[in-house]
Design a protein around this motif. Structure first.
Motif, PDB file in Angstrom:
ATOM      1  N   MET A  20      31.616  -8.290  -1.179  1.00 31.35           N
ATOM      2  CA  MET A  20      31.100  -7.466  -2.622  1.00 31.35           C
ATOM      3  C   MET A  20      32.301  -7.682  -3.625  1.00 31.35           C
ATOM      4  N   GLU A  21      33.627  -7.344  -3.006  1.00 34.29           N
ATOM      5  CA  GLU A  21      34.829  -7.411  -4.000  1.00 34.29           C
ATOM      6  C   GLU A  21      35.209  -8.913  -4.350  1.00 34.29           C
ATOM      7  N   GLN A  22      34.565  -9.818  -3.672  1.00 33.25           N
ATOM      8  CA  GLN A  22      35.042 -11.133  -4.286  1.00 33.25           C
ATOM      9  C   GLN A  22      33.958 -11.605  -5.237  1.00 33.25           C
ATOM     10  N   VAL A  23      32.742 -11.109  -5.311  1.00 34.62           N
ATOM     11  CA  VAL A  23      31.821 -11.266  -6.403  1.00 34.62           C
ATOM     12  C   VAL A  23      32.157 -10.343  -7.406  1.00 34.62           C
ATOM     13  N   LYS A  24      32.387  -9.149  -7.416  1.00 33.87           N
ATOM     14  CA  LYS A  24      32.903  -8.295  -8.403  1.00 33.87           C
ATOM     15  C   LYS A  24      34.025  -8.973  -9.238  1.00 33.87           C
ATOM     16  N   ASP A  25      35.031  -9.606  -8.320  1.00 31.94           N
ATOM     17  CA  ASP A  25      36.223 -10.283  -9.013  1.00 31.94           C
ATOM     18  C   ASP A  25      35.795 -11.321  -9.943  1.00 31.94           C
ATOM     19  N   SER A  26      34.696 -12.147  -9.225  1.00 42.75           N
ATOM     20  CA  SER A  26      34.475 -13.361 -10.044  1.00 42.75           C
ATOM     21  C   SER A  26      33.655 -13.070 -11.345  1.00 42.75           C
ATOM     22  N   LEU A  27      32.979 -12.021 -11.326  1.00 39.93           N
ATOM     23  CA  LEU A  27      31.855 -11.571 -12.475  1.00 39.93           C
ATOM     24  C   LEU A  27      32.968 -11.054 -13.427  1.00 39.93           C
ATOM     25  N   ASP A  28      33.795 -10.206 -13.073  1.00 40.20           N
ATOM     26  CA  ASP A  28      34.958  -9.658 -14.067  1.00 40.20           C
ATOM     27  C   ASP A  28      35.977 -10.694 -14.675  1.00 40.20           C
ATOM     28  N   SER A  29      36.048 -11.803 -14.112  1.00 41.31           N
ATOM     29  CA  SER A  29      36.777 -12.820 -14.696  1.00 41.31           C
ATOM     30  C   SER A  29      35.891 -13.699 -15.674  1.00 41.31           C
ATOM     31  N   GLU A  30      34.730 -13.810 -15.646  1.00 47.62           N
ATOM     32  CA  GLU A  30      34.079 -14.572 -16.139  1.00 47.62           C
ATOM     33  C   GLU A  30      33.119 -13.809 -17.324  1.00 47.62           C
ATOM     34  N   MET A  31      32.843 -12.634 -17.020  1.00 45.67           N
ATOM     35  CA  MET A  31      31.872 -12.058 -18.094  1.00 45.67           C
ATOM     36  C   MET A  31      32.344 -10.796 -18.663  1.00 45.67           C
ATOM     37  N   LEU A  32      31.690 -10.367 -20.023  1.00 38.37           N
ATOM     38  CA  LEU A  32      31.993  -9.116 -20.379  1.00 38.37           C
ATOM     39  C   LEU A  32      31.481  -7.945 -19.737  1.00 38.37           C
ATOM     40  N   VAL A  33      32.401  -6.918 -19.212  1.00 40.66           N
ATOM     41  CA  VAL A  33      32.087  -6.030 -18.424  1.00 40.66           C
ATOM     42  C   VAL A  33      32.274  -4.770 -19.054  1.00 40.66           C
ATOM     43  N   LEU A  34      31.217  -3.807 -19.034  1.00 34.94           N
ATOM     44  CA  LEU A  34      31.343  -2.552 -19.599  1.00 34.94           C
ATOM     45  C   LEU A  34      30.559  -1.606 -18.647  1.00 34.94           C
ATOM     46  N   GLN A  35      31.499  -0.507 -18.280  1.00 35.84           N
ATOM     47  CA  GLN A  35      30.840   0.495 -17.582  1.00 35.84           C
ATOM     48  C   GLN A  35      30.648   1.749 -18.175  1.00 35.84           C
ATOM     49  N   LEU A  36      29.426   2.495 -18.119  1.00 35.95           N
ATOM     50  CA  LEU A  36      29.129   3.717 -18.795  1.00 35.95           C
ATOM     51  C   LEU A  36      28.960   4.907 -17.766  1.00 35.95           C
ATOM     52  N   ASP A  37      29.137   6.120 -18.379  1.00 37.31           N
ATOM     53  CA  ASP A  37      28.664   7.308 -17.624  1.00 37.31           C
ATOM     54  C   ASP A  37      27.492   7.676 -17.718  1.00 37.31           C
ATOM     55  N   PRO A  38      26.926   8.555 -17.166  1.00 35.92           N
ATOM     56  CA  PRO A  38      25.366   8.952 -17.297  1.00 35.92           C
ATOM     57  C   PRO A  38      25.125   8.994 -18.795  1.00 35.92           C
ATOM     58  N   GLN A  39      25.833   9.628 -19.426  1.00 33.60           N
ATOM     59  CA  GLN A  39      25.503  10.023 -20.895  1.00 33.60           C
ATOM     60  C   GLN A  39      25.848   8.746 -21.890  1.00 33.60           C
ATOM     61  N   GLY A  40      26.127   7.742 -21.509  1.00 29.69           N
ATOM     62  CA  GLY A  40      26.169   6.476 -22.089  1.00 29.69           C
ATOM     63  C   GLY A  40      27.427   6.243 -22.922  1.00 29.69           C
ATOM     64  N   ARG A  41      28.250   7.029 -22.214  1.00 26.48           N
ATOM     65  CA  ARG A  41      29.835   6.932 -22.981  1.00 26.48           C
ATOM     66  C   ARG A  41      30.400   5.712 -21.939  1.00 26.48           C
ATOM     67  N   ILE A  42      31.231   5.302 -22.714  1.00 25.62           N
ATOM     68  CA  ILE A  42      32.060   3.963 -22.413  1.00 25.62           C
ATOM     69  C   ILE A  42      33.019   4.510 -21.297  1.00 25.62           C
ATOM     70  N   GLU A  43      33.083   4.192 -19.981  1.00 27.56           N
ATOM     71  CA  GLU A  43      34.111   4.578 -19.195  1.00 27.56           C
ATOM     72  C   GLU A  43      35.235   3.542 -18.924  1.00 27.56           C
ATOM     73  N   SER A  44      34.700   2.267 -18.766  1.00 30.57           N
ATOM     74  CA  SER A  44      35.657   1.048 -18.696  1.00 30.57           C
ATOM     75  C   SER A  44      35.248  -0.213 -19.364  1.00 30.57           C
ATOM     76  N   VAL A  45      36.260  -0.956 -19.465  1.00 27.91           N
ATOM     77  CA  VAL A  45      35.659  -2.437 -19.922  1.00 27.91           C
ATOM     78  C   VAL A  45      36.797  -3.305 -19.428  1.00 27.91           C
ATOM     79  N   ASN A  46      36.319  -4.416 -19.352  1.00 29.20           N
ATOM     80  CA  ASN A  46      37.452  -5.620 -19.037  1.00 29.20           C
ATOM     81  C   ASN A  46      38.035  -6.349 -20.076  1.00 29.20           C
ATOM     82  N   ALA A  47      38.969  -6.965 -19.629  1.00 25.60           N
ATOM     83  CA  ALA A  47      39.711  -7.836 -20.667  1.00 25.60           C
ATOM     84  C   ALA A  47      39.141  -8.571 -21.484  1.00 25.60           C
ATOM     85  N   ASN A  48      37.895  -9.430 -21.080  1.00 23.05           N
ATOM     86  CA  ASN A  48      37.084 -10.296 -21.689  1.00 23.05           C
ATOM     87  C   ASN A  48      36.153  -9.626 -22.955  1.00 23.05           C
ATOM     88  N   PHE A  49      35.842  -8.236 -22.486  1.00 25.44           N
ATOM     89  CA  PHE A  49      34.919  -7.422 -23.365  1.00 25.44           C
ATOM     90  C   PHE A  49      36.059  -7.293 -24.540  1.00 25.44           C
TER      91      PHE A  49
END
Length: 81
Positions: A20-49
């Motif tokens: 699962m960590e390998q899949v996450k790392d692969s996605l993180d390197s290729e895609m725009l990644v944005l993580q939200l909290d339950p209220q829809g506020r941005i918790e984290s973004v990756n460098a691609n984003f």
């Protein structure tokens, strides 16, 4: 016997986690990644984003995704007009 079964299950869980960590790392390197909290506020973004959206993480963290999408839409409209 009980101990060997636990060891086997533990090993399988470690392998699953590594996969699962390998899949996450692969996605993180290729895609725009944005993580939200339950209220829809941005918790984290990756460098691609950050690169694609031309925002730094410190400008985004804690902000509402709705607010960002409205701002981005307005910028797109005004740039195309």
């Amino acid at each position: 016997m009980f101990n060997s079964k636990l060891k086997k299950e533990n090993q399988q869980l470690r392998e699953d986690l590594m996969s699962m960590e390998q899949v996450k790392d692969s996605l993180d390197s290729e895609m725009l990644v944005l993580q939200l909290d339950p209220q829809g506020r941005i918790e984290s973004v990756n460098a691609n984003f950050e690169r694609e959206m031309v925002y730094r993480a410190d400008q985004l963290l804690g902000r509402s995704l709705k607010r960002l999408s409205r701002r981005t839409s307005r910028n797109s409209i005004s740039m195309s007009a």
